[in-house]
Design an enzyme around this catalytic site. Structure first.
Site, PDB file in Angstrom:
ATOM      1  N   HIS A 154       8.322  -7.968   5.086  1.00  0.00           N
ATOM      2  CA  HIS A 154       8.160  -6.995   3.990  1.00  0.00           C
ATOM      3  C   HIS A 154       6.707  -6.625   3.752  1.00  0.00           C
ATOM      4  O   HIS A 154       6.421  -5.612   3.116  1.00  0.00           O
ATOM      5  CB  HIS A 154       8.779  -7.561   2.702  1.00  0.00           C
ATOM      6  CG  HIS A 154      10.270  -7.654   2.766  1.00  0.00           C
ATOM      7  ND1 HIS A 154      11.089  -6.724   2.199  1.00  0.00           N
ATOM      8  CD2 HIS A 154      11.094  -8.546   3.379  1.00  0.00           C
ATOM      9  CE1 HIS A 154      12.348  -7.033   2.439  1.00  0.00           C
ATOM     10  NE2 HIS A 154      12.381  -8.143   3.155  1.00  0.00           N
ATOM     11  N   ASP A 362      -0.490  -2.564   1.299  1.00  0.00           N
ATOM     12  CA  ASP A 362       0.874  -2.810   0.828  1.00  0.00           C
ATOM     13  C   ASP A 362       1.829  -2.603   1.990  1.00  0.00           C
ATOM     14  O   ASP A 362       1.662  -1.641   2.754  1.00  0.00           O
ATOM     15  CB  ASP A 362       1.217  -1.820  -0.303  1.00  0.00           C
ATOM     16  CG  ASP A 362       2.049  -2.452  -1.410  1.00  0.00           C
ATOM     17  OD1 ASP A 362       2.814  -3.379  -1.103  1.00  0.00           O
ATOM     18  OD2 ASP A 362       1.927  -2.020  -2.569  1.00  0.00           O
TER      19      ASP A 362
HETATM   20  C1  GDG Z   1       6.995  -6.519  -1.404  1.00  0.00           C
HETATM   21  C2  GDG Z   1       5.872  -5.871  -0.586  1.00  0.00           C
HETATM   22  C3  GDG Z   1       7.378  -3.919  -0.154  1.00  0.00           C
HETATM   23  C4  GDG Z   1       7.708  -3.879 -10.917  1.00  0.00           C
HETATM   24  N1  GDG Z   1       7.445  -4.150 -12.201  1.00  0.00           N
HETATM   25  C5  GDG Z   1       8.623  -4.264 -12.811  1.00  0.00           C
HETATM   26  C6  GDG Z   1       9.640  -4.056 -11.860  1.00  0.00           C
HETATM   27  N2  GDG Z   1       9.036  -3.816 -10.713  1.00  0.00           N
HETATM   28  C7  GDG Z   1       9.771  -3.486  -9.471  1.00  0.00           C
HETATM   29  C8  GDG Z   1       9.374  -2.128  -8.953  1.00  0.00           C
HETATM   30  C9  GDG Z   1       9.769  -2.256  -7.482  1.00  0.00           C
HETATM   31  C10 GDG Z   1       9.470  -3.725  -7.212  1.00  0.00           C
HETATM   32  O1  GDG Z   1       9.442  -4.401  -8.458  1.00  0.00           O
HETATM   33  C11 GDG Z   1       8.098  -3.906  -6.569  1.00  0.00           C
HETATM   34  O2  GDG Z   1       8.174  -3.516  -5.237  1.00  0.00           O
HETATM   35  P1  GDG Z   1       6.884  -3.070  -4.422  1.00  0.00           P
HETATM   36  O3  GDG Z   1       7.366  -2.530  -3.136  1.00  0.00           O
HETATM   37  O4  GDG Z   1       6.140  -2.067  -5.227  1.00  0.00           O
HETATM   38  O5  GDG Z   1       5.955  -4.343  -4.270  1.00  0.00           O
HETATM   39  P2  GDG Z   1       6.084  -5.962  -4.003  1.00  0.00           P
HETATM   40  O6  GDG Z   1       6.670  -6.638  -5.177  1.00  0.00           O
HETATM   41  O7  GDG Z   1       4.726  -6.409  -3.637  1.00  0.00           O
HETATM   42  O8  GDG Z   1       7.101  -6.101  -2.767  1.00  0.00           O
HETATM   43  C12 GDG Z   1       6.005  -4.358  -0.654  1.00  0.00           C
HETATM   44  C13 GDG Z   1       8.478  -4.702  -0.859  1.00  0.00           C
HETATM   45  O9  GDG Z   1       8.257  -6.111  -0.775  1.00  0.00           O
HETATM   46  C14 GDG Z   1       9.857  -4.393  -0.263  1.00  0.00           C
HETATM   47  O10 GDG Z   1       9.893  -4.609   1.109  1.00  0.00           O
HETATM   48  O11 GDG Z   1       7.538  -2.548  -0.426  1.00  0.00           O
HETATM   49  O12 GDG Z   1       4.993  -3.740   0.129  1.00  0.00           O
HETATM   50  O13 GDG Z   1       4.595  -6.287  -1.063  1.00  0.00           O
HETATM   51  O14 GDG Z   1      11.130  -2.032  -7.301  1.00  0.00           O
HETATM   52  O15 GDG Z   1      10.064  -1.121  -9.686  1.00  0.00           O
HETATM   53  N3  GDG Z   1      10.952  -4.084 -12.152  1.00  0.00           N
HETATM   54  C15 GDG Z   1      11.306  -4.332 -13.448  1.00  0.00           C
HETATM   55  N4  GDG Z   1      10.342  -4.551 -14.423  1.00  0.00           N
HETATM   56  C16 GDG Z   1       9.024  -4.521 -14.149  1.00  0.00           C
HETATM   57  O16 GDG Z   1       8.190  -4.695 -15.056  1.00  0.00           O
HETATM   58  N5  GDG Z   1      12.590  -4.355 -13.783  1.00  0.00           N
END
Ligand code: GDG
Length: 458
Positions: A154, A362
């Protein structure tokens, strides 16, 4: 349908944690195939547990084990999050090299493999997730499993020159070659890994993602992860979303609104983003008093020192920007270090003029895709996206920026705020089309299709 056994550090054992993205994708695949999901319970204990907690939910078997405090420190905190995470995000300067922690990491990979092995039946496929389990395929082979094992990373896979900084790089790469399918988020990650295998282990590319290396032939390909696109668009107009939009609307009082949503993590570029916000107010006095930026930043990995330091740095920076620029009736930068409901986030995205997604590195970044899907076609907001987010490889309609260049990010924000409606609509349509076409079902289907065909390919 082929039964799937999924293995990941955390599972979605509790229904509430199946709220979005990856958890939903894996859960749906398991439900449809009647599979198992194996991982850490999230609890730590004094003595190594002999067994695991198992339960069934809608035909999916969950198998969860506790970690000892020692395993937690060595495998999770030190090796996964203070060695692999920084190095794979190009932060060699933050890595805490520690060979004992590697032993703990390898030990937990082997223990999970041992736990999984009796639950894997002939005809099943095994799907391993993320940087916690780079060695798991090899560990399962040692337990005697010869069938298909796929692995999806990821986070980014770094340039070989960076990966080699990890003292155990050769051991890790050799173990990874026991997988049958290895999936990365971007073409850049895939080519980094293949270049490393070619330079260090004599790999040869056979075409169509097939690579011959260390006496094995495996598939190494790019599968950019997507979101539950249509569901997210619906969520953004739900009652809960609208309530959140109304609440923040009262605070905004007609001002423009820019939003960022990121876990507190040094890969997300939050100090750099705050600095860019300050630069925007410096360079464009017309925006002062007319724009509020809200950063939602749920704390994560707060047991890791670097994350504690970052938290302090952000508290200080946000305070300084508001001290320098704020006014009696205006808070320029609102920084909320807590999590919000997914529907509330969708509602906030929908009314924002600008989405700020400016990580320094990322794997993909799902927030970028969620922001786009939440928009109103009649008046869409503009996505500002870091060139170092995996999502930038496919999302052409965004304003792509270098997050290290605060002045350029400030200019991009100003450009977004003043962009005419027709251009915003054009950019948004292009983004939406890709995100809908390459959604979470598409991602899962592509990966599982290659994995179930792995035996024929071999
Ligand atoms: C890893 C990789 C890759 C965030 N704050 C809240 C919340 N979120 C949700 C977002 C999004 C998820 O969490 C975060 O996903 P990201 O992709 O932005 O980042 P990582 O957590 O670092 O994830 C990344 C991912 O895995 C998938 O393969 O894209 O690059 O680092 O869905 O909306 N959700 C809620 N409250 C929050 O305050 N409910």
């Amino acid at each position: 349908m082929t039964r799937i056994v999924a293995i990941s550090n955390r599972t979605a054992g509790e229904a509430a944690s199946r709220a979005g993205g990856l958890a939903v994708a894996v859960w749906e695949a398991l439900k449809a195939s009647g599979g198992s999901w194996i991982g850490w319970s999230g609890d730590t204990v004094e003595e190594q547990p002999r067994g695991a907690t198992t339960f069934n939910d809608e035909g999916v078997e969950f198998v969860l084990t506790d970690l000892t405090q020692e395993e937690f420190n060595g495998y999770y905190i030190t090796y996964a999050n203070r060695n692999i995470w920084p190095i794979f995000h190009y932060r060699v300067d933050l890595a805490h090299f520690d060979s004992e922690a590697f032993d703990a990491y390898a030990g937990v990979n082997q223990r999970i493999a041992r736990l999984a092995r009796p639950r894997i039946k002939d005809g099943d496929v095994v799907w391993v997730h993320d940087y916690h389990f780079l060695l798991l395929g090899d560990c399962l082979r040692r337990e005697g499993w010869r069938g298909p094992i796929g692995f999806f990373l990821h986070i980014p896979f770094p340039a070989p020159e960076i990966f080699r900084a990890l003292p155990e790089h050769a051991q890790i790469a050799r173990a990874m070659c026991e997988y049958d399918v290895i999936g990365f988020q971007t073409e850049r990650d895939t080519s980094n890994f293949i270049r490393y295998l070619t330079e260090d282990h004599g790999a040869a590319e056979l075409g169509e993602g097939r690579v011959k290396v260390l006496n094995r032939t495996l598939t190494i390909k790019t599968y950019p992860i997507g979101i539950d696109a249509e569901d997210f668009a619906e969520l953004a107009v739900s009652e809960k979303a609208q309530d959140a939009a109304t609440r923040i609307g009262r605070f905004l009082g007609g001002r423009s609104f820019a939003i960022g949503v990121d876990r507190i993590d040094y890969s997300k570029g939050l100090p750099e983003r705050f600095e860019a916000v300050g630069k925007l107010f410096d360079a464009h006095p017309d925006v002062r008093g007319a724009l509020s930026v809200t950063q939602i930043a749920p704390p994560s990995r707060s047991k890791v020192e670097e994350y504690q330091e970052l938290r302090l740095q952000l508290d200080q920076l946000a305070g300084r920007i508001n001290g320098d620029y704020g006014d009696l009736d205006w808070i320029p930068l609102r920084y909320l270090a807590r999590s919000f409901d997914r529907a509330e986030l969708a509602g906030l995205f929908r009314i924002a003029q600008v989405g700020l997604v400016t990580p320094l590195r990322d794997g993909m970044n799902l927030v970028a895709k969620e922001f786009v899907m939440a928009q109103d076609e009649a008046d869409p907001g503009v996505l500002i996206l870091s060139e170092f987010a995996g999502s930038a490889e496919r999302l052409r309609g965004a304003i792509v920026v270098n997050p290290h260049n605060a002045a350029a990010v400030a200019e991009a924000m100003h450009y977004a705020l003043t962009m005419p409606l027709d251009q915003r609509v054009e950019r948004w349509r292009e983004l939406r089309e890709t995100i809908v076409a390459e959604d979470i079902d598409w991602w899962r289907g592509n990966f599982l299709n290659d994995l179930t065909r792995a035996p024929e390919a071999a």
